[in-house]
Design an enzyme around this catalytic site. Structure first.
Site, PDB file in Angstrom:
ATOM      1  N   CYS A 124     -67.533 -11.068 -17.277  1.00  0.00           N
ATOM      2  CA  CYS A 124     -68.565 -11.374 -16.278  1.00  0.00           C
ATOM      3  C   CYS A 124     -69.737 -10.401 -16.379  1.00  0.00           C
ATOM      4  O   CYS A 124     -70.793 -10.633 -15.797  1.00  0.00           O
ATOM      5  CB  CYS A 124     -67.977 -11.337 -14.873  1.00  0.00           C
ATOM      6  SG  CYS A 124     -67.331  -9.718 -14.419  1.00  0.00           S
ATOM      7  N   ASP A 157     -69.902  -7.407 -15.141  1.00  0.00           N
ATOM      8  CA  ASP A 157     -70.024  -6.492 -14.000  1.00  0.00           C
ATOM      9  C   ASP A 157     -69.588  -5.077 -14.390  1.00  0.00           C
ATOM     10  O   ASP A 157     -68.694  -4.884 -15.207  1.00  0.00           O
ATOM     11  CB  ASP A 157     -69.169  -6.992 -12.832  1.00  0.00           C
ATOM     12  CG  ASP A 157     -69.745  -8.281 -12.241  1.00  0.00           C
ATOM     13  OD1 ASP A 157     -70.864  -8.641 -12.632  1.00  0.00           O
ATOM     14  OD2 ASP A 157     -69.072  -8.898 -11.411  1.00  0.00           O
ATOM     15  N   CYS A 213     -70.669  -8.694  -8.622  1.00  0.00           N
ATOM     16  CA  CYS A 213     -70.585  -9.777  -7.648  1.00  0.00           C
ATOM     17  C   CYS A 213     -70.212  -9.226  -6.267  1.00  0.00           C
ATOM     18  O   CYS A 213     -69.855  -8.060  -6.120  1.00  0.00           O
ATOM     19  CB  CYS A 213     -69.542 -10.782  -8.109  1.00  0.00           C
ATOM     20  SG  CYS A 213     -67.877 -10.124  -8.018  1.00  0.00           S
ATOM     21  N   CYS A 248     -61.940  -8.979 -10.130  1.00  0.00           N
ATOM     22  CA  CYS A 248     -62.887  -8.019  -9.569  1.00  0.00           C
ATOM     23  C   CYS A 248     -62.141  -6.834  -8.948  1.00  0.00           C
ATOM     24  O   CYS A 248     -62.637  -5.712  -8.961  1.00  0.00           O
ATOM     25  CB  CYS A 248     -63.768  -8.682  -8.521  1.00  0.00           C
ATOM     26  SG  CYS A 248     -64.370 -10.312  -9.006  1.00  0.00           S
TER      27      CYS A 248
HETATM   28 FE1  FES Z   1     -66.556  -9.980 -12.400  1.00  0.00          FE
HETATM   29 FE2  FES Z   1     -66.633  -9.996  -9.846  1.00  0.00          FE
HETATM   30  S1  FES Z   1     -67.187 -11.628 -11.143  1.00  0.00           S
HETATM   31  S2  FES Z   1     -66.227  -8.322 -11.107  1.00  0.00           S
END
Ligand code: FES
Length: 127
Positions: free
Chosen positions: A34, A36, A59, A103
């Site tokens: 993702c 992040d 996110c 996450c």
């Molecule tokens: Fe990857 Fe939340 S979508 S940490």
């Protein structure tokens, strides 16, 4: 609703967001899927995490996880903090949608990276 009230609260009012001036240790991890990124700063004294801050580029769930994590970790010993699981954080937040469980893993991984960093730095040192 997608997110619990507690998740939304932590996302909108993150606790301990920011940086520490002179941290004892820092840990950073990213999720390649993702994209992040989470960074954890620790202030450690006598084996106790006295202060913790986070910077998260990610996110809503990742920010809520970081915020809840800092509250769970503050005042704990390094060993206690290391044992905090992603399930504990998810429970504390009143649950996360299945697609957002990774996450919470990011939070645990960032904390472990910071504690590992500290242990590496202080290895062999008189504490
Ligand atoms: Fe990857 Fe939340 S979508 S940490």
């Amino acid at each position: 609703m997608l997110y619990s009230e507690k998740v939304i609260d932590h996302f909108q009012h993150p606790r301990n967001q920011g940086v520490l001036d002179k941290p004892s240790a820092v840990g950073q991890v990213g999720n390649p899927v993702c994209g992040d990124i989470m960074k954890i700063y620790l202030q450690i004294n006598n084996g106790i995490i006295e202060d913790i801050k986070f910077e998260t580029l990610g996110c809503a769930a990742a920010i809520a996880v970081s915020s809840a994590l800092t509250e769970l970790v503050k005042g704990k010993t390094l060993d206690e903090a290391y044992k905090i699981t992603k399930d504990k954080i998810v429970n504390d937040l009143g649950g996360l949608p299945p697609a957002k469980i990774h996450c919470s893993m990011l939070g645990v991984d960032a904390l472990h990276a910071a504690i590992d960093n500290y242990r590496q730095k202080t290895k062999g040192a008189v504490k």
